[in-house]
Design an enzyme around this catalytic site. Structure first.
Site, mmCIF file in Angstrom:
data_model
loop_
_atom_site.group_PDB
_atom_site.id
_atom_site.type_symbol
_atom_site.label_atom_id
_atom_site.label_comp_id
_atom_site.label_asym_id
_atom_site.label_seq_id
_atom_site.Cartn_x
_atom_site.Cartn_y
_atom_site.Cartn_z
ATOM 1 N N HIS A 43 0.743 -1.204 -0.056
ATOM 2 C CA HIS A 43 0.070 -0.073 -0.115
ATOM 3 C C HIS A 43 0.757 1.124 0.177
ATOM 4 O O HIS A 43 0.395 2.293 -0.334
ATOM 5 C CB HIS A 43 -0.981 0.101 1.398
ATOM 6 C CG HIS A 43 -0.449 0.379 2.301
ATOM 7 N ND1 HIS A 43 -0.024 -0.815 3.372
ATOM 8 C CD2 HIS A 43 0.007 1.517 3.077
ATOM 9 C CE1 HIS A 43 0.454 -0.017 4.415
ATOM 10 N NE2 HIS A 43 0.523 1.145 4.276
ATOM 11 N N ASP A 58 -0.133 -7.521 1.394
ATOM 12 C CA ASP A 58 0.303 -6.219 1.418
ATOM 13 C C ASP A 58 1.953 -6.036 1.595
ATOM 14 O O ASP A 58 2.523 -5.269 2.256
ATOM 15 C CB ASP A 58 -0.198 -5.621 2.631
ATOM 16 C CG ASP A 58 0.040 -3.967 2.665
ATOM 17 O OD1 ASP A 58 -0.038 -3.377 1.484
ATOM 18 O OD2 ASP A 58 -0.014 -3.358 3.676
ATOM 19 N N SER A 86 4.809 2.575 8.109
ATOM 20 C CA SER A 86 4.307 1.250 7.269
ATOM 21 C C SER A 86 5.630 0.946 6.422
ATOM 22 O O SER A 86 6.090 1.757 5.651
ATOM 23 C CB SER A 86 3.231 1.662 6.350
ATOM 24 O OG SER A 86 1.870 1.762 7.106
#
Length: 358
Positions: A101, A131, A204
């Protein structure tokens, strides 16, 4: 009292003192001794616990990722940074592991190292299911994060999250592993580590390390309630063993090839087990069959209970789906099924996921 009596008295006192001193010295030689504890408490008072050594080992390999997106309506005049995040250099060849993402909408990806170097990168492959994505840069003397795939994280372990939250620059947060094996948080194939170390926007794709500085997970998400911005002390990371396996597949094939047979199922409940007259709650209750999938062709039926896959017992849904996904397409496997009280063995061909409508 004469001189002789005084000498005897003094000798006894000295001897007693020597004996007590010897006892004290012997007692303090053991780690668990209360005498030693009282001494070392005073000696260690004021000493501070530090994770600086662990950070020095891992932090140089955690990079900042800038995803540069170009406005297609005016490509020469405008561009913007999107998907700002972090990544981890996994090898001296320049392979970087991050979240899908972070880079999925990027037209150009810029990698910034902590030593000031910057590189443009190419996308080697990505896997939306987990992901994860792998990038590659070309550079010399790249820092590489320490990894130990045989050292799984345990509940209660102290961990450090390294990333670039809110584009403030590299930041370290500390917490513990709150839980392991968290699933059902995305589209599947995940087995999250849960931690209370702060993982904010920009973290992230960064590193979750242990106190030895070894990578144990890839930071992925923070738990949010409603419209809040996190801060609930619940964050998640992808375990390094899973992330490393996906990385190897992406490097080899550019994508993750998963097997499928076209079924859906759920865990057995005591009520269902009683209705079907099953001896225990092990197995998967089949709830749906894709009409175009291999399971339908093999005449697997809804309400069947799958108790074994390729001769391996199936305790639950996650184990079955993982085994199917890990089976190379084109292989034939044997399913052991209970149907209306009868045990059946049914061969099924595994095909690539998404090769039929599911």
């Amino acid at each position: 009292m004469n001189f002789k009596d005084i000498s005897i008295y003094l000798s006894k006192s000295i001897l007693f003192g020597l004996i007590m001193a010897a006892v004290f010295l012997i007692a303090t030689s053991f780690d668990g001794s209360p005498f030693k504890s009282s001494l070392t408490q005073g000696a260690n008072k004021g000493s501070e616990l530090s994770f600086a050594k662990a950070v020095r080992r891992a932090a140089p390999a955690v990079v900042n990722i800038y995803s540069l997106s170009i406005d297609q309506r005016a490509p020469l005049n405008s561009s913007s940074l999107q998907g700002l995040g972090s990544g981890v250099i996994m090898s001296s060849q320049g392979y970087i592991l991050t979240n899908y993402h972070v880079i999925k909408r990027a037209d150009e990806i810029v990698i910034a190292l902590q030593d000031g170097r910057r590189f443009t990168s190419e996308v080697v492959g990505s896997d939306p299911e987990t992901d994860l994505a792998v990038l590659k840069i070309e550079g010399d003397n790249l820092p590489v994060v320490p990894i130990n795939l045989n050292n799984p994280a345990l509940v209660g372990d102290v961990v450090l999250a390294i990333g670039n939250p809110y584009n403030l620059g590299q930041t370290i947060t500390q917490g513990i592993i709150s839980a392991t094996g968290r699933s059902g948080l995305s589209s599947g194939y995940l087995d999250f580590l849960q931690t209370d170390a702060a993982i904010n926007a920009g973290n992230s794709g960064g590193a979750l390390i242990d106190t030895a500085g070894e990578l144990i997970g890839i930071n992925t998400a923070a738990f949010k309630v409603g419209g809040d911005n996190g801060g609930n002390g619940i964050s998640f990371a992808i375990p390094i063993k899973l992330a490393h396996s996906i990385m190897d597949k992406l490097i080899a094939d550019g994508r993750v090839i998963r097997g499928a047979i076209g079924i859906s199922g759920e865990a057995l409940t005591p009520v269902v087990a009683q209705i079907l007259n099953l001896p225990d709650l092990k197995g998967v209750f089949v709830t749906g069959i894709d009409p175009n999938g291999p399971a339908a062709n093999a005449e697997i039926q809804a309400r069947d209970v799958i108790i074994a896959y390729a001769d391996a017992d199936i305790p639950g849904v996650e184990v079955l789906m993982d085994k199917i996904a890990e089976t190379p397409p084109g292989n034939k496997v044997l399913l052991t099924v209970i149907r209306q009280g009868l045990k059946l063995e049914i061969p099924v061909f595994v095909v690539e996921k998404n090769s039929f409508d599911q």
